[in-house]
Design a protein around this motif. Structure first.
Motif, PDB file in Angstrom:
ATOM      1  N   PHE A  20      29.719  37.788  51.032  1.00  0.00           N
ATOM      2  CA  PHE A  20      30.134  36.460  51.453  1.00  0.00           C
ATOM      3  C   PHE A  20      29.851  36.039  52.862  1.00  0.00           C
ATOM      4  O   PHE A  20      31.200  35.128  53.735  1.00  0.00           O
ATOM      5  N   ALA A  75      39.592  35.756  51.844  1.00  0.00           N
ATOM      6  CA  ALA A  75      38.177  35.545  51.590  1.00  0.00           C
ATOM      7  C   ALA A  75      36.988  34.437  50.923  1.00  0.00           C
ATOM      8  O   ALA A  75      37.610  34.094  49.771  1.00  0.00           O
ATOM      9  N   ARG A  83      46.048  28.367  41.382  1.00  0.00           N
ATOM     10  CA  ARG A  83      46.254  29.388  42.255  1.00  0.00           C
ATOM     11  C   ARG A  83      47.303  29.210  42.958  1.00  0.00           C
ATOM     12  O   ARG A  83      47.597  30.281  43.449  1.00  0.00           O
ATOM     13  N   GLN A 124      30.073  33.510  41.164  1.00  0.00           N
ATOM     14  CA  GLN A 124      30.459  34.811  41.164  1.00  0.00           C
ATOM     15  C   GLN A 124      31.691  34.400  39.971  1.00  0.00           C
ATOM     16  O   GLN A 124      32.192  33.199  40.219  1.00  0.00           O
ATOM     17  N   GLY A 126      35.468  33.867  38.555  1.00  0.00           N
ATOM     18  CA  GLY A 126      36.334  33.340  39.259  1.00  0.00           C
ATOM     19  C   GLY A 126      36.342  32.262  40.148  1.00  0.00           C
ATOM     20  O   GLY A 126      37.866  32.022  40.731  1.00  0.00           O
ATOM     21  N   THR A 127      35.091  31.912  40.893  1.00  0.00           N
ATOM     22  CA  THR A 127      35.505  30.899  42.176  1.00  0.00           C
ATOM     23  C   THR A 127      35.401  29.556  41.452  1.00  0.00           C
ATOM     24  O   THR A 127      35.332  29.114  40.445  1.00  0.00           O
ATOM     25  N   TYR A 197      40.026  26.053  52.336  1.00  0.00           N
ATOM     26  CA  TYR A 197      40.606  27.214  52.287  1.00  0.00           C
ATOM     27  C   TYR A 197      42.152  27.854  53.119  1.00  0.00           C
ATOM     28  O   TYR A 197      41.792  27.548  53.962  1.00  0.00           O
TER      29      TYR A 197
END
Ligand code: GLN
Length: 235
Positions: A20, A75, A83, A124, A126-127, A197
């Motif tokens: 990534f 990540a 989440r 990708q 679960g993103t 993030y």
């Protein structure tokens, strides 16, 4: 008399998902990238000992954290409500939107998500990129479930795009821009999501959460954060 025993310093074992760029990269067998260098610098500011990196597919990181195979996630993980129900996050450390990338110099040049109708779209697993495809395209009836191709890693999706097996990929904009620099792909457009993030920690592990937040504040204050940003993004 009893032999004095040393209490080992408490550890932070970190999990990430390489592939990534420029956040987490495997280069000549070495793990590096903005997140990797930033997180190590943060832990160095805390009373915790850095316990090393463990690598997973992105979708496996939260289960690994909950099972105590790792103590933190670094990540490029977006802080989302979903989440946040199962793990806790540090303060935000980076902002990003989504982007759509296509083959460079190809015939397909979408300008909006609607233009992806009927195309093969890679994400990708679960993103938040997959979330955009699910909520904005599939649930809206603009894309069949079978037109979504799900990969364990975006690097594999980029290979499939270069090989002409899919038409487009939805992924975080800074990563789309990096693949555009390195591979035969280009950013067609940006889709604003205003994501932030955070580093993941186990729920109620307020000790590590606080230590990481304090460490993040320290590397912002001492210039390390800006240095790493310049090194990895040139801004
Ligand atoms: N930021 C995105 C997410 O949290 C993608 C992260 C990644 O693929 N490493 O879903």
């Amino acid at each position: 008399t009893a032999t004095p025993t040393e209490t080992p310093a408490p550890q932070i074992v970190a999990g990430t998902a390489p592939g990534f760029p420029p956040f987490e990269i495997k280069e000549d067998g070495e793990l590096t990238g903005f997140d990797v260098e930033l997180f190590e610098a943060i832990v160095a500011e805390t009373e915790y000992e850095f316990g090393g990196w463990r690598e997973f597919e992105f979708d496996a990181l939260i289960p690994a954290l909950r099972d105590e195979r790792i103590d933190a996630i670094a990540a490029a993980m977006t802080i989302t409500d979903e989440r946040d129900q199962v793990i806790d996050f540090s303060d935000p450390y980076y902002s990003a939107d989504q982007s759509v990338i296509v083959l460079e110099g190809g015939d397909f040049v979408p300008e909006s998500l609607d233009d992806l109708s009927g195309r093969m779209v890679g994400v990708q697993e679960g993103t938040t990129g997959e979330g955009v495809v699910d909520t904005q395209l599939i649930e809206e009836g603009k894309l069949q479930e079978s037109n979504k191709r799900v990969y364990g890693n975006y690097t594999l999706a980029v290979q499939d795009l270069e090989n002409g097996n899919i038409d487009a990929i939805v992924l975080d904009q800074p990563v789309g821009a990096t693949f555009a620099d390195q591979r035969d792909v280009t950013v067609a457009f940006v889709y604003e999501t205003g994501e932030r993030y955070g580093f993941g920690v186990r729920q109620n592990d307020s000790a590590r959460q606080q230590a990481i937040n304090d460490g993040l504040a320290a590397v912002r204050d001492n210039g390390t954060y800006e240095e790493l940003r310049n090194e990895w993004f040139g801004s």
